[in-house]
Design an enzyme around this catalytic site. Structure first.
Site, short mmCIF file in Angstrom:
data_model
loop_
_atom_site.label_atom_id
_atom_site.label_comp_id
_atom_site.label_asym_id
_atom_site.label_seq_id
_atom_site.Cartn_x
_atom_site.Cartn_y
_atom_site.Cartn_z
N GLU A 97 0.77 -1.34 -0.14
CA GLU A 97 0.04 -0.19 -0.03
C GLU A 97 0.83 1.19 0.03
O GLU A 97 1.96 1.24 0.44
CB GLU A 97 -1.06 0.06 1.41
CG GLU A 97 -1.77 -1.16 1.32
CD GLU A 97 -2.57 -0.91 2.67
OE1 GLU A 97 -3.38 -1.82 2.65
OE2 GLU A 97 -2.19 -0.24 3.49
N CYS A 110 3.47 8.08 1.37
CA CYS A 110 3.77 7.28 2.17
C CYS A 110 3.88 5.72 1.37
O CYS A 110 2.88 5.27 1.04
CB CYS A 110 2.83 7.19 3.51
SG CYS A 110 3.38 5.80 4.70
N CYS A 117 5.20 -7.49 7.37
CA CYS A 117 5.95 -7.11 8.48
C CYS A 117 6.11 -8.35 9.47
O CYS A 117 5.17 -8.93 10.05
CB CYS A 117 5.36 -5.94 9.13
SG CYS A 117 6.51 -5.25 10.22
N CYS A 121 3.83 -5.85 16.12
CA CYS A 121 3.15 -4.98 17.20
C CYS A 121 1.60 -5.18 17.29
O CYS A 121 0.97 -5.25 16.22
CB CYS A 121 3.27 -3.50 16.75
SG CYS A 121 5.01 -2.91 16.62
N CYS A 124 -1.34 -3.19 15.25
CA CYS A 124 -1.03 -2.78 13.98
C CYS A 124 -1.49 -3.97 13.08
O CYS A 124 -1.50 -5.13 13.21
CB CYS A 124 0.39 -2.64 13.65
SG CYS A 124 0.60 -2.12 12.21
N GLY A 164 5.91 -2.72 6.66
CA GLY A 164 7.25 -2.98 6.92
C GLY A 164 7.96 -2.33 7.85
O GLY A 164 7.45 -1.25 8.23
N GLU A 165 8.91 -2.97 8.20
CA GLU A 165 9.98 -2.13 9.07
C GLU A 165 11.28 -1.70 8.23
O GLU A 165 11.95 -2.66 7.76
CB GLU A 165 10.39 -2.99 10.55
CG GLU A 165 11.73 -2.50 10.78
CD GLU A 165 11.86 -1.32 11.62
OE1 GLU A 165 12.53 -0.40 10.88
OE2 GLU A 165 10.81 -0.82 12.34
N SER A 196 10.45 5.77 9.34
CA SER A 196 9.88 5.45 10.69
C SER A 196 10.47 4.01 11.09
O SER A 196 10.30 3.09 10.14
CB SER A 196 8.40 5.51 10.58
OG SER A 196 7.84 4.98 11.80
N SER A 219 9.01 4.71 16.52
CA SER A 219 7.83 4.30 17.34
C SER A 219 7.97 4.07 18.67
O SER A 219 8.12 2.91 18.94
CB SER A 219 7.31 3.29 16.32
OG SER A 219 6.82 3.73 15.01
N LEU A 220 7.77 4.93 19.43
CA LEU A 220 7.98 4.52 20.93
C LEU A 220 6.77 4.13 21.52
O LEU A 220 6.94 2.81 21.96
CB LEU A 220 8.39 5.70 21.55
CG LEU A 220 9.10 5.55 23.08
CD1 LEU A 220 10.26 4.87 22.96
CD2 LEU A 220 9.40 6.83 23.70
N HIS A 221 5.38 4.62 21.78
CA HIS A 221 4.14 4.05 22.04
C HIS A 221 4.13 3.84 23.81
O HIS A 221 3.21 3.44 24.10
CB HIS A 221 3.72 3.06 21.30
CG HIS A 221 3.79 3.25 19.83
ND1 HIS A 221 3.40 4.34 19.10
CD2 HIS A 221 4.30 2.50 18.82
CE1 HIS A 221 3.42 4.30 17.95
NE2 HIS A 221 4.18 3.04 17.52
N ASN A 295 -6.29 4.23 15.39
CA ASN A 295 -7.30 3.83 14.66
C ASN A 295 -7.31 2.13 15.06
O ASN A 295 -6.18 1.66 14.86
CB ASN A 295 -6.84 3.93 13.02
CG ASN A 295 -6.98 5.42 12.65
OD1 ASN A 295 -7.92 6.01 12.92
ND2 ASN A 295 -6.01 5.41 11.75
#
Length: 357
Positions: A97, A110, A117, A121, A124, A164-165, A196, A219-221, A295
């Site tokens: 995507e 993006c 991936c 997480c 996600c 993906g990472e 990211s 990406s800490l979260h 989301n």
């Protein structure tokens, strides 16, 4: 891997110096490399036959020995705010995507860096089904080029924050960034490129040594290891202290500010206590915090907090002198979250996720 990749060269994944070396190996003059590179990366042609100023003999040889990777749009949704979501099919049938976001300062895209991936997480949808394979530089470039070709508008900003990472596909991603910013190609400034990552510490340090001028978003979260391990499996391998050390190294080596992505999940990481902890963690660091209203993903972790709670969280960070913004939501009326359209296309249960690692 298809037979094509085994017997022919992915010419669009060759950087300018590699292409020059290859062209010279055929007995042609070096200036032909600049012409061929320009056809692929500026004029965005997808066939050697369209390279009108290239000798027919060279075009024939290129066709025999090489292929031009093409990325085909098989699905598209357009939001009322102008955001467009594209489902891109790769040569082997895998789909990724890309999202086009229009701002006053220009168009941002993006892109995905992997098909699937493996980071896992818990909030996600991109990790549903795991990792299939890495994308090549040409497949990442193809997402940008296909959107430019389809819209007829130039892309000025690129964000590696889709499926993906990026640092899990390190060499291809770094090559992609260098080719994207090459003056012989589409020439997008590295300062307009954001990568990211969920925080692969060794690779983040390696990236710092590349001498790139990109923006890195981590990406800490979560403000502590206990909570982070509950929502991000990668935290079992890398502690927040490890990540902070890598971030400091990146800032010192590059002089660039780090962005921290923080997805707000109701009752999980959104309290005043969490905000105070985060402020203490980031005190004195040259950074910016991007708060993301989650989301929700069917069958995945987390619900979106109310706006009042998010504003309170932001206020606490600001009182502690932390630069912070709340991410502007775009494309909320379409499947614009990362992984959603791809999962729908598979015919499975509809998922929705943030575009994060």
């Amino acid at each position: 891997m298809t037979e094509r990749l085994l017997v022919k060269k992915d010419i669009k994944s060759l950087d300018f110096d590699e292409l020059k070396e290859f062209i010279e190996s055929t007995g042609e003059k070096a200036f032909r490399a600049k012409q061929v590179y320009g056809w692929m990366h500026q004029k965005l042609v997808q066939s050697f036959d369209d390279m009108s100023n290239i000798p027919k003999s060279l075009r024939g040889r290129l066709s025999e020995e090489c292929f031009i990777e093409s990325t085909r749009i098989t699905g598209k949704q357009v939001s009322k705010d102008g955001t467009a979501k594209f489902l891109m099919e790769l040569h082997d049938g895998n789909k990724v995507e890309s999202v086009l976001m229009k701002y006053r300062h220009g168009n941002s895209v993006c892109i995905s860096t992997q098909a699937g991936c493996r980071m896992g997480c818990r909030f996600c949808a991109s990790t549903v089904g795991g990792l299939i394979r890495n994308l090549t530089p040409s497949e990442m470039l193809g997402q940008v080029y296909e959107i430019q070709r389809t819209t007829g508008e130039r892309v000025s900003n690129v964000i590696l924050m889709g499926i993906g990472e990026p640092l899990d596909n390190y060499s291809n991603v770094v090559k992609f960034i260098k080719m994207l910013s090459d003056s012989n190609g589409v020439n997008i400034s590295q300062r307009n490129i954001t990568l990211s990552t969920c925080g692969l510490v060794e690779k983040l340090k390696e990236l710092a040594d590349e001498g790139l001028a990109i923006t890195v978003a981590v990406s800490l979260h979560a403000p502590d290891d206990v909570l982070r391990r509950q929502i991000m499996p990668v935290a079992e391998r890398y502690s927040i202290q490890n990540i902070m050390e890598a971030c400091r190294y990146y800032i010192e080596k590059t002089g660039r500010r780090i962005t921290f992505e923080y997805s707000m999940m109701e009752g999980i990481n959104d309290s005043s206590r969490h905000a105070e902890k985060l402020a203490r963690l980031l005190k004195g660091l040259n950074c910016h915090v991007n708060l993301i209203p989650l989301n929700p993903v069917n069958g995945r972790l987390g619900k979106r907090p109310g706006i009042a709670g998010i504003q309170q969280f932001k206020l606490i960070l600001e009182k502690n002198h932390i630069n912070v913004t709340i991410r502007r939501e775009m494309g909320s009326d379409i499947d614009a979250a990362c992984g959603q359209l791809r999962n729908k296309d598979k015919g499975g249960k509809l998922h929705e996720s943030i575009c994060e690692k």
